[in-house]
Design an enzyme around this catalytic site. Structure first.
Site, PDB file in Angstrom:
ATOM      1  N   ARG A 309       0.835  -1.208   0.000  1.00  0.00           N
ATOM      2  CA  ARG A 309       0.000   0.000   0.000  1.00  0.00           C
ATOM      3  C   ARG A 309       0.869   1.257   0.000  1.00  0.00           C
ATOM      4  NH1 ARG A 309      -5.360   1.557   0.430  1.00  0.00           N
ATOM      5  NH2 ARG A 309      -6.081  -0.576   0.532  1.00  0.00           N
ATOM      6  N   GLU A 697     -10.112   5.429   6.839  1.00  0.00           N
ATOM      7  CA  GLU A 697      -8.694   5.753   6.949  1.00  0.00           C
ATOM      8  C   GLU A 697      -8.285   7.076   6.295  1.00  0.00           C
ATOM      9  OE1 GLU A 697      -8.086   1.713   5.290  1.00  0.00           O
ATOM     10  OE2 GLU A 697      -6.301   1.704   6.561  1.00  0.00           O
TER      11      GLU A 697
HETATM   12  N1  MTE Z   1     -12.921   4.888  13.924  1.00  0.00           N
HETATM   13  C1  MTE Z   1     -13.013   4.648  15.242  1.00  0.00           C
HETATM   14  N2  MTE Z   1     -13.832   5.402  15.991  1.00  0.00           N
HETATM   15  N3  MTE Z   1     -12.291   3.642  15.832  1.00  0.00           N
HETATM   16  C2  MTE Z   1     -11.427   2.855  15.100  1.00  0.00           C
HETATM   17  O1  MTE Z   1     -10.788   1.958  15.644  1.00  0.00           O
HETATM   18  N4  MTE Z   1     -10.469   2.374  12.856  1.00  0.00           N
HETATM   19  C3  MTE Z   1     -10.143   2.913  11.536  1.00  0.00           C
HETATM   20  C4  MTE Z   1     -11.379   3.534  10.892  1.00  0.00           C
HETATM   21  N5  MTE Z   1     -12.056   4.404  11.809  1.00  0.00           N
HETATM   22  C5  MTE Z   1     -11.294   3.110  13.687  1.00  0.00           C
HETATM   23  C6  MTE Z   1     -12.097   4.155  13.137  1.00  0.00           C
HETATM   24  C7  MTE Z   1      -9.592   1.930  10.616  1.00  0.00           C
HETATM   25  S1  MTE Z   1      -7.961   1.528  10.741  1.00  0.00           S
HETATM   26  C8  MTE Z   1     -10.338   1.337   9.630  1.00  0.00           C
HETATM   27  S2  MTE Z   1      -9.662   0.284   8.508  1.00  0.00           S
HETATM   28  C9  MTE Z   1     -11.763   1.615   9.497  1.00  0.00           C
HETATM   29  O2  MTE Z   1     -12.252   2.481  10.526  1.00  0.00           O
HETATM   30  C10 MTE Z   1     -12.515   0.294   9.533  1.00  0.00           C
HETATM   31  O3  MTE Z   1     -13.873   0.440   9.526  1.00  0.00           O
HETATM   32  P1  MTE Z   1     -14.725   0.671   8.173  1.00  0.00           P
HETATM   33  O4  MTE Z   1     -14.177  -0.247   7.151  1.00  0.00           O
HETATM   34  O5  MTE Z   1     -16.076   0.360   8.614  1.00  0.00           O
HETATM   35  O6  MTE Z   1     -14.522   2.108   7.808  1.00  0.00           O
HETATM   36  N1  HPA Z   2      -5.742  -2.871   4.426  1.00  0.00           N
HETATM   37  C1  HPA Z   2      -5.915  -3.493   5.605  1.00  0.00           C
HETATM   38  N2  HPA Z   2      -5.650  -4.765   5.790  1.00  0.00           N
HETATM   39  C2  HPA Z   2      -5.199  -5.484   4.750  1.00  0.00           C
HETATM   40  C3  HPA Z   2      -5.008  -4.889   3.513  1.00  0.00           C
HETATM   41  C4  HPA Z   2      -5.291  -3.523   3.336  1.00  0.00           C
HETATM   42  O1  HPA Z   2      -5.134  -2.948   2.247  1.00  0.00           O
HETATM   43  N3  HPA Z   2      -4.557  -5.838   2.673  1.00  0.00           N
HETATM   44  C5  HPA Z   2      -4.472  -6.963   3.402  1.00  0.00           C
HETATM   45  N4  HPA Z   2      -4.857  -6.755   4.656  1.00  0.00           N
HETATM   46 MO1  MOS Z   3      -7.445  -0.418   9.222  1.00  0.00          MO
HETATM   47  S1  MOS Z   3      -5.433  -0.103   9.358  1.00  0.00           S
HETATM   48  O1  MOS Z   3      -7.281  -1.235   7.651  1.00  0.00           O
HETATM   49  O2  MOS Z   3      -7.620  -1.686  10.333  1.00  0.00           O
END
Ligand code: MTE
Ligand code: HPA
Ligand code: MOS
Length: 750
Positions: A309, A697
């Site tokens: 990534r 993210e």
């Molecule tokens: N938001 C909150 N409040 N707490 C969290 O731990 N994790 C982040 C993001 N937002 C997180 C957060 C991360 S690393 C990811 S990958 C995404 O939420 C995952 O959730 P989603 O795929 O539903 O957005």
């Molecule tokens: N994001 C988070 N987790 C993962 C990914 C990614 O792009 N690819 C494999 N595991």
């Molecule tokens: Mo988020 S770093 O893909 O859990």
């Protein structure tokens, strides 16, 4: 209709009243044991002798286990290269060696003190430089290449080069790693785990304990934050309690204390990147060579995917005709570094934003104009180095609209005037962009299932593999289900995430949980709705939802459905040949944004304050604008921590010094920009559920504007050469750079 509305977060009430339950809040079970583990105080050592017998003799100690008590001792989300418990060689400080189960904390403490271990201490590798010198890597280097960089460098008007270092980051979730295992009949186990990845926890428990996956049920109600730190590393504590429950037939619980959690778990990957950029007199990039080096820690964990990534984000929002990106994961004796919000994206994006800031400073031009000129545009300036075409590109619009909205030109003038005048302070201003690829960069992970059950009274349960960590995925799924079925929101319950209902689910990660699981839920609901429509047609009239459900039941129409979704179009290939490297269409679409930040730095202390930040994003059409606003604000502030104050400090033997909030500084309410405007443009995403875009993210990366603003401020004391700055730009780092440049300036003047 509920889609597009500010439906309150499903845990909002529970969170503010304290009624939301976490693993450690579950009432103590009968015969429950406390579990903890003894970890290595050395980063690299051989175990010369290990005697656990004295611990076994202590009153209140129920079990003491080493790797010999496991059926298998290898785990890891990509390569299964990591032992759960040390066998003969310790590879990082914090690595678990012995699992202890006891009736009380006192007994655990006494047991830890009684265990006798003799270590043969070895020299650890603790930095990326040391790893490179020792040829210590996790896997081979990988490449993404396009065009002919050497020829382009030769014909470029200017070339700059340097090394860009960015530091790690602790996840600092408020709920530490935790798990609770209960034994069932005939070897079965049920495990409550604070994990983003129940299926991986299930799979690893089954493998390490010699069970079938079908004998292990893993449930996740919610996490008190995950941020990537519970994508792969929630597994270890869960296996430990499962081991105890299996051996002793008693419930067992582990909850890390904060300091231990910070010591033993992996973090965001630090990177140390060499860059060389060729550009025209006008500041147009013609060639970029980047060698990315990450600190992967002692085992692979997710490092190869994080590096991938970083590599696919090293050009960020900019079209560069000739590119040579090389990614190498260093193997060190640090805890395995792991997923962290952005997943390598921030490290790649910061690297090119640093380059653009330097090009502007080199040419004495406004960095906004340089960025705007290099931004992805129309054909042929719309193809990434890995061949994916950037479709529905809103970057030019986001640049122009944000510059307008935040009055960039006038404020840049004001900043210059301020810096010419002030002897005590420096201001900096930067407007940067982010393009973040959405989809797991491992193709097969891009799938999800959902189970929707309608009950006789018309109430609805939905279960998916998505886990709730505060990001609001449950609320979004609830809205999608209510609208697709045509039922009141109050009648829809999102159930605990369980491997029993959603088998083989991917981690809740890559910002894709709402996309994948929401789409699967919509798939199930569409089929249920079609069946209900047939019933309606048969019976005619205008029945209520509840009456319609009853009619369907009496007609013997199935009121349960399972949905499935697999992301279309995506593809990715790593060529083993180093000539071209990786290429394909790894992302379904991109979430994009621009951010403008202004900072004020004290020239004598280095103290920095963010005066104002404006964030403008393309997040499609939000399913829940309130939840998405929370993600934009929270992500940006967490990113600010990474680029400013969150510095991990270690002793020379690899002991983490900054292992609590007293020494590790996450942003607090006073650090929030004094003026903070967060908004998005109206722009439907044609390829994702309800026209939405992933939002979890990307906002974290917007905070790179703060770091670039600091770098811009330094340019006013750097005497015409590009200012160098490490990331994080802590007050100390800023003071050191200001002092260095001021001295150099004085020397030149003298
Ligand atoms: N938001 C909150 N409040 N707490 C969290 O731990 N994790 C982040 C993001 N937002 C997180 C957060 C991360 S690393 C990811 S990958 C995404 O939420 C995952 O959730 P989603 O795929 O539903 O957005
Ligand atoms: N994001 C988070 N987790 C993962 C990914 C990614 O792009 N690819 C494999 N595991
Ligand atoms: Mo988020 S770093 O893909 O859990």
């Amino acid at each position: 209709m509920y889609i597009g509305k500010d439906v309150p977060h499903d845990s909002a009430l529970g969170h503010v009243t304290g009624r939301s339950l976490y693993v450690d809040d579950m009432p103590r079970l009968a015969h429950e044991l406390i579990v903890d583990f003894l970890w290595s105080p050395h980063a690299h050592a051989t175990i010369l002798s290990l005697d656990v017998e004295p611990a076994r003799a202590i009153e209140g100690v129920a079990g003491v286990y080493t790797y010999r008590d496991l059926r298998h001792n290898r785990l890891g989300p990509i390569d299964q290269d990591e032992p759960l418990l040390v066998e003969d060689t310790v590879m990082f400080r914090g690595q678990p060696i012995v699992v202890i189960a006891a009736e009380s904390r006192e007994a655990i403490r006494a047991a830890k003190a009684a265990i006798r271990i003799e270590y043969g201490v070895l020299r650890p590798i603790l930095t990326i430089e040391d790893a490179i010198a020792a040829n210590s890597y996790l896997g081979e280097s990988r490449f993404i290449r396009r065009g002919d960089v050497d020829a382009a460098f030769a014909s470029a008007d200017h070339v700059i080069e340097g090394i860009f270092e960015n530091g790690g980051q602790d996840h600092f979730y408020l709920e530490s790693q935790a798990a609770l295992a209960t034994p069932g009949e005939l070897g079965a186990l049920t495990v409550l785990s604070s994990t983003q990845h129940p299926t991986e926890v299930q799979e690893v428990i089954a493998h390490l304990l010699g069970l079938d996956m079908s004998q292990v049920v893993v449930q996740t109600k919610r996490m008190g934050g995950g941020f990537g730190g519970k994508e792969a590393q929630a597994t270890h504590p869960a296996v430990m309690v499962a081991l105890v429950a299996q051996k002793l037939g008693r419930p067992a619980r582990i909850v890390y204390d904060k300091d231990s959690d910070m010591h033993v778990t992996g973090k965001r990957h630090p990177f140390r990147n060499r860059y060389r950029a060729g550009f025209t007199r006008a500041g147009e990039l013609v060639a970029l060579r980047v060698e990315l080096y990450s600190d992967g820690g002692a085992y692979a964990d997710l490092s190869p995917a994080v590096m991938a990534r970083a590599m696919t984000h090293a050009e960020n929002a900019y079209f560069i005709p000739n590119v040579d990106i090389r990614g190498t994961v260093c193997r060190t004796n640090m805890p395995p570094n792991t997923a962290f919000r952005g997943f390598g994206g921030p490290q790649g994006v910061a690297t090119i934003e640093n380059v653009l800031e330097e090009i502007a400073q080199f040419l004495g031009k406004d960095a906004y104009d340089i960025r705007r000129a290099n931004c992805y545009g129309d054909e042929p300036r719309n193809t990434t180095p890995y061949c994916q075409v950037v479709e529905n590109n809103t970057l030019p619009r986001l640049f122009t609209e944000l510059a307008d909205r935040c009055d960039y030109r006038a404020r840049m003038k004001a900043v210059r005037a301020f810096n010419a005048e002030s002897k005590t302070q420096l201001k900096g201003l930067a407007l940067t962009a982010v393009k973040f690829g959405i989809s797991f960069n491992t193709k097969f992970l891009n799938q999800a299932s959902a189970l929707v059950n309608i009950y006789l009274d018309g109430s609805v349960q939905v279960s998916t593999g998505a886990t709730e960590m505060g990001q609001g995925v449950n609320t979004k799924i609830r809205q999608l289900v209510a609208d697709t079925l045509g039922v009141q929101l109050e009648r829809v319950q999102v159930m605990v995430t369980s491997t029993e209902k959603s088998n083989n689910a991917s981690a809740t990660a890559a910002s894709s949980a709402a996309d994948l699981n929401g789409s699967a839920a919509v798939d199930a609901c569409s089929r249920l709705r079609a069946r209900l429509d047939e019933v309606l047609e048969r019976h005619g009239g205008n029945p209520s939802w509840e009456e319609l459900v009853m009619l369907a039941y009496h007609d013997r129409v199935s009121l349960g459905e399972r949905g499935f979704y697999a992301t279309p179009r995506i593809d990715w290939t790593w060529l083993s040949s180093a000539n071209t490297g990786g290429y394909g269409h790894p992302f379904l679409y991109f979430t994009m944004g621009t951010a403008c930040s202004e900072v004020l730095i004290d020239r004598f202390t280095g103290t920095m304050k963010v005066l104002r930040s404006d964030v403008l994003m393309d997040i499609g059409r939000p399913i829940n604008p309130g939840v998405d606003r929370g993600q934009l604000v929270g992500g940006f502030i967490q990113g600010m921590g990474w680029v400013t104050t969150e510095e991990l400090r270690y002793t020379e033997s690899g002991e983490l010094l900054s292992h609590s909030p007293t020494t590790y500084k996450i942003p607090n309410v006073h650090d929030v920009p004094e003026v903070f405007n967060v908004d998005w443009i109206e722009h439907e995403n044609p390829v994702n559920v309800a026209g939405s875009k992933a939002v979890g993210e990307p906002p974290l990366l917007m905070a790179i504007s703060v770091w670039c603003a600091a770098k811009h401020a330094l340019s006013f004391v750097a005497n015409g050469t590009p200012a160098r700055l490490r990331l994080p730009a802590t007050n100390e780092e800023l003071l050191m750079r200001i002092t260095e440049y001021t001295k150099r300036g004085a020397a030149v003047a003298g």
